[in-house]
Design a protein around this motif. Structure first.
Motif, PDB file in Angstrom:
ATOM      1  N   GLU A 110       0.825  -1.212   0.000  1.00 45.78           N
ATOM      2  CA  GLU A 110       0.000   0.000   0.000  1.00 45.78           C
ATOM      3  C   GLU A 110       0.858   1.260   0.000  1.00 45.78           C
ATOM      4  O   GLU A 110       0.522   2.245  -0.659  1.00 45.78           O
ATOM      5  CB  GLU A 110      -0.933  -0.008   1.212  1.00 45.78           C
ATOM      6  N   LYS A 111       1.968   1.232   0.725  1.00 45.34           N
ATOM      7  CA  LYS A 111       2.819   2.417   0.814  1.00 45.34           C
ATOM      8  C   LYS A 111       3.553   2.661  -0.493  1.00 45.34           C
ATOM      9  O   LYS A 111       3.570   3.779  -1.011  1.00 45.34           O
ATOM     10  CB  LYS A 111       3.819   2.253   1.962  1.00 45.34           C
ATOM     11  N   GLY A 112       4.137   1.602  -1.033  1.00 43.95           N
ATOM     12  CA  GLY A 112       4.759   1.683  -2.360  1.00 43.95           C
ATOM     13  C   GLY A 112       5.701   2.855  -2.513  1.00 43.95           C
ATOM     14  O   GLY A 112       6.852   2.803  -2.109  1.00 43.95           O
ATOM     15  N   GLY A 113       5.192   3.909  -3.117  1.00 46.78           N
ATOM     16  CA  GLY A 113       5.993   5.107  -3.333  1.00 46.78           C
ATOM     17  C   GLY A 113       7.068   4.895  -4.378  1.00 46.78           C
ATOM     18  O   GLY A 113       6.815   4.367  -5.455  1.00 46.78           O
ATOM     19  N   SER A 114       8.283   5.302  -4.055  1.00 44.00           N
ATOM     20  CA  SER A 114       9.386   5.230  -5.007  1.00 44.00           C
ATOM     21  C   SER A 114      10.134   3.899  -4.951  1.00 44.00           C
ATOM     22  O   SER A 114      11.181   3.746  -5.563  1.00 44.00           O
ATOM     23  CB  SER A 114      10.369   6.376  -4.747  1.00 44.00           C
ATOM     24  N   LEU A 115       9.601   2.938  -4.209  1.00 41.37           N
ATOM     25  CA  LEU A 115      10.241   1.636  -4.136  1.00 41.37           C
ATOM     26  C   LEU A 115      10.205   0.941  -5.490  1.00 41.37           C
ATOM     27  O   LEU A 115       9.457   1.318  -6.388  1.00 41.37           O
ATOM     28  CB  LEU A 115       9.526   0.742  -3.116  1.00 41.37           C
ATOM     29  N   LEU A 116      11.008  -0.109  -5.610  1.00 43.63           N
ATOM     30  CA  LEU A 116      10.922  -0.986  -6.763  1.00 43.63           C
ATOM     31  C   LEU A 116       9.471  -1.412  -6.935  1.00 43.63           C
ATOM     32  O   LEU A 116       8.832  -1.842  -5.980  1.00 43.63           O
ATOM     33  CB  LEU A 116      11.801  -2.220  -6.525  1.00 43.63           C
ATOM     34  N   PRO A 117       8.891  -1.284  -8.140  1.00 41.06           N
ATOM     35  CA  PRO A 117       7.485  -1.660  -8.335  1.00 41.06           C
ATOM     36  C   PRO A 117       7.222  -3.113  -7.964  1.00 41.06           C
ATOM     37  O   PRO A 117       8.139  -3.942  -7.927  1.00 41.06           O
ATOM     38  CB  PRO A 117       7.274  -1.433  -9.832  1.00 41.06           C
ATOM     39  N   VAL A 118       5.968  -3.406  -7.682  1.00 36.32           N
ATOM     40  CA  VAL A 118       5.557  -4.776  -7.404  1.00 36.32           C
ATOM     41  C   VAL A 118       4.897  -5.324  -8.660  1.00 36.32           C
ATOM     42  O   VAL A 118       3.993  -4.713  -9.217  1.00 36.32           O
ATOM     43  CB  VAL A 118       4.566  -4.843  -6.230  1.00 36.32           C
ATOM     44  N   GLY A 119       5.355  -6.467  -9.118  1.00 36.26           N
ATOM     45  CA  GLY A 119       4.772  -7.104 -10.294  1.00 36.26           C
ATOM     46  C   GLY A 119       5.105  -8.582 -10.265  1.00 36.26           C
ATOM     47  O   GLY A 119       6.276  -8.950 -10.198  1.00 36.26           O
ATOM     48  N   VAL A 120       4.072  -9.432 -10.281  1.00 35.43           N
ATOM     49  CA  VAL A 120       4.269 -10.879 -10.211  1.00 35.43           C
ATOM     50  C   VAL A 120       3.424 -11.533 -11.301  1.00 35.43           C
ATOM     51  O   VAL A 120       2.219 -11.295 -11.369  1.00 35.43           O
ATOM     52  CB  VAL A 120       3.855 -11.440  -8.830  1.00 35.43           C
ATOM     53  N   THR A 121       4.042 -12.352 -12.138  1.00 36.31           N
ATOM     54  CA  THR A 121       3.279 -13.051 -13.174  1.00 36.31           C
ATOM     55  C   THR A 121       2.366 -14.084 -12.527  1.00 36.31           C
ATOM     56  O   THR A 121       2.655 -14.591 -11.434  1.00 36.31           O
ATOM     57  CB  THR A 121       4.199 -13.760 -14.175  1.00 36.31           C
ATOM     58  N   PRO A 122       1.252 -14.438 -13.182  1.00 40.56           N
ATOM     59  CA  PRO A 122       0.369 -15.469 -12.630  1.00 40.56           C
ATOM     60  C   PRO A 122       1.093 -16.780 -12.351  1.00 40.56           C
ATOM     61  O   PRO A 122       0.833 -17.428 -11.336  1.00 40.56           O
ATOM     62  CB  PRO A 122      -0.693 -15.630 -13.727  1.00 40.56           C
ATOM     63  N   TYR A 123       2.018 -17.172 -13.235  1.00 42.89           N
ATOM     64  CA  TYR A 123       2.737 -18.422 -12.989  1.00 42.89           C
ATOM     65  C   TYR A 123       3.541 -18.334 -11.689  1.00 42.89           C
ATOM     66  O   TYR A 123       3.492 -19.244 -10.852  1.00 42.89           O
ATOM     67  CB  TYR A 123       3.679 -18.771 -14.138  1.00 42.89           C
ATOM     68  N   TYR A 124       4.291 -17.262 -11.522  1.00 38.69           N
ATOM     69  CA  TYR A 124       5.109 -17.146 -10.306  1.00 38.69           C
ATOM     70  C   TYR A 124       4.201 -17.098  -9.081  1.00 38.69           C
ATOM     71  O   TYR A 124       4.504 -17.674  -8.041  1.00 38.69           O
ATOM     72  CB  TYR A 124       5.990 -15.903 -10.393  1.00 38.69           C
ATOM     73  N   MET A 125       3.063 -16.391  -9.206  1.00 39.52           N
ATOM     74  CA  MET A 125       2.134 -16.333  -8.077  1.00 39.52           C
ATOM     75  C   MET A 125       1.620 -17.723  -7.719  1.00 39.52           C
ATOM     76  O   MET A 125       1.415 -18.041  -6.542  1.00 39.52           O
ATOM     77  CB  MET A 125       0.956 -15.412  -8.420  1.00 39.52           C
ATOM     78  N   SER A 126       1.452 -18.584  -8.702  1.00 42.11           N
ATOM     79  CA  SER A 126       0.907 -19.918  -8.462  1.00 42.11           C
ATOM     80  C   SER A 126       1.849 -20.808  -7.664  1.00 42.11           C
ATOM     81  O   SER A 126       1.423 -21.819  -7.102  1.00 42.11           O
ATOM     82  CB  SER A 126       0.559 -20.603  -9.789  1.00 42.11           C
ATOM     83  N   ILE A 127       3.131 -20.484  -7.601  1.00 36.73           N
ATOM     84  CA  ILE A 127       4.072 -21.317  -6.857  1.00 36.73           C
ATOM     85  C   ILE A 127       4.442 -20.703  -5.505  1.00 36.73           C
ATOM     86  O   ILE A 127       5.278 -21.248  -4.778  1.00 36.73           O
ATOM     87  CB  ILE A 127       5.352 -21.605  -7.680  1.00 36.73           C
ATOM     88  N   LEU A 128       3.801 -19.591  -5.157  1.00 36.80           N
ATOM     89  CA  LEU A 128       4.039 -18.989  -3.844  1.00 36.80           C
ATOM     90  C   LEU A 128       3.162 -19.659  -2.793  1.00 36.80           C
ATOM     91  O   LEU A 128       2.055 -20.111  -3.078  1.00 36.80           O
ATOM     92  CB  LEU A 128       3.730 -17.491  -3.869  1.00 36.80           C
ATOM     93  N   SER A 129       3.651 -19.701  -1.572  1.00 32.13           N
ATOM     94  CA  SER A 129       2.844 -20.195  -0.464  1.00 32.13           C
ATOM     95  C   SER A 129       1.695 -19.218  -0.222  1.00 32.13           C
ATOM     96  O   SER A 129       1.895 -17.995  -0.185  1.00 32.13           O
ATOM     97  CB  SER A 129       3.694 -20.315   0.798  1.00 32.13           C
ATOM     98  N   TYR A 130       0.489 -19.746  -0.032  1.00 32.92           N
ATOM     99  CA  TYR A 130      -0.683 -18.901   0.198  1.00 32.92           C
ATOM    100  C   TYR A 130      -0.602 -18.176   1.533  1.00 32.92           C
ATOM    101  O   TYR A 130      -0.951 -16.999   1.639  1.00 32.92           O
ATOM    102  CB  TYR A 130      -1.951 -19.752   0.151  1.00 32.92           C
TER     103      TYR A 130
END
Length: 253
Positions: free
Chosen positions: A115-135
């Motif tokens: 939510e804070k985000g700002g000037s940090l490295l953007p957040v972006g995750v492909t659906p495939y990578y998201m599918s292998i993350l722990s819920y």
């Protein structure tokens, strides 16, 4: 220097995100990275309940089962062809808090960082990578790789935005000349999935290293006139997010 064909675009990534087609190249879908051996049946059942679907009877209880469950829960209408298409993966990256909320049980720290985000490295995750993350495990190594933490906002004494001093060694933008006989050519600042440990987060995803021909021509000319250079490392961002035509032009030059 050869003239670039007019059909080439200033960037291919923007076109991909807008749904336009380009010649296929190496898929941005990552390999089957996982933080364990086989995915236990108890966890498959648990994940199935979280995703609101039932496990498939008789299927192997491993990473592929997790991916199938994820797809059934969040992308049920997507064909195998689209799922395995690097262009579809880029166009459907998970980037906002509502999407992350649907697909992960976010910790308070993760939620605050997104939510804070700002000037940090953007957040972006492909659906495939998201599918292998722990819920539900924010400490899973893969999840920590791509989901931000508020610790990213901390800057310890001695830390620098450019820890490898690349900018001080760049005779032209995007060309790092640290050693006499080799250079690092940063062709783009785009990555399909942004790693939170990136040492180039000051520019990656920030629109700083736009893969425009005019910028690349200056770097190529600097390489051409310096006869000491025998090795050029092409990096970014992810250079393979460019089209085959753009890569062919750049490497030919």
């Amino acid at each position: 220097m050869e003239t670039q064909p007019s059909a080439h675009r200033a960037t291919d990534v923007t076109s991909v995100e807008n749904g336009e087609d380009h010649p296929p190249h190496l898929s941005t879908c990552l390999g089957p990275l996982f933080d364990g051996q086989n995915y236990p049946q108890t966890r498959i059942n648990h994940q199935s309940r979280m995703y609101g679907c039932k496990p498939v009877a008789g299927r192997r209880t491993n990473l592929s089962s997790r991916i199938r469950l994820f797809r059934r829960a969040f992308f049920p209408e997507v064909s195998d062809r689209d799922w395995n298409d690097w262009r579809w993966q880029i166009r459907n990256r998970i980037q906002d808090i509502a999407q992350f909320d649907r697909m992960l049980a976010l910790s308070n720290d993760e939620r605050s960082a997104i939510e804070k985000g700002g000037s940090l490295l953007p957040v972006g995750v492909t659906p495939y990578y998201m599918s292998i993350l722990s819920y539900d495990n924010p400490e899973q190594p893969l999840r920590r790789t791509v989901i931000p933490s508020t610790r990213e906002f901390l800057c310890a004494p001695g830390e620098a935005a450019d820890p490898l001093a690349e900018e001080a060694m760049s005779p032209v933008p995007g060309l790092v000349h640290r050693y006499p006989d080799r250079v690092l050519l940063l062709v783009s600042d785009f990555c399909s999935t942004y790693c939170r440990y990136c040492t180039r987060s000051r520019v990656v995803g920030q629109g700083v290293l736009y893969p425009a021909v005019s910028r690349l021509e200056k770097a190529i000319e600097d390489i051409r006139v310096n006869r000491q250079i025998r090795d050029v490392l092409v990096s970014g961002g992810e250079p393979l997010a460019l089209s085959d035509d753009r890569l062919d032009w750049m490497l030919t030059e």
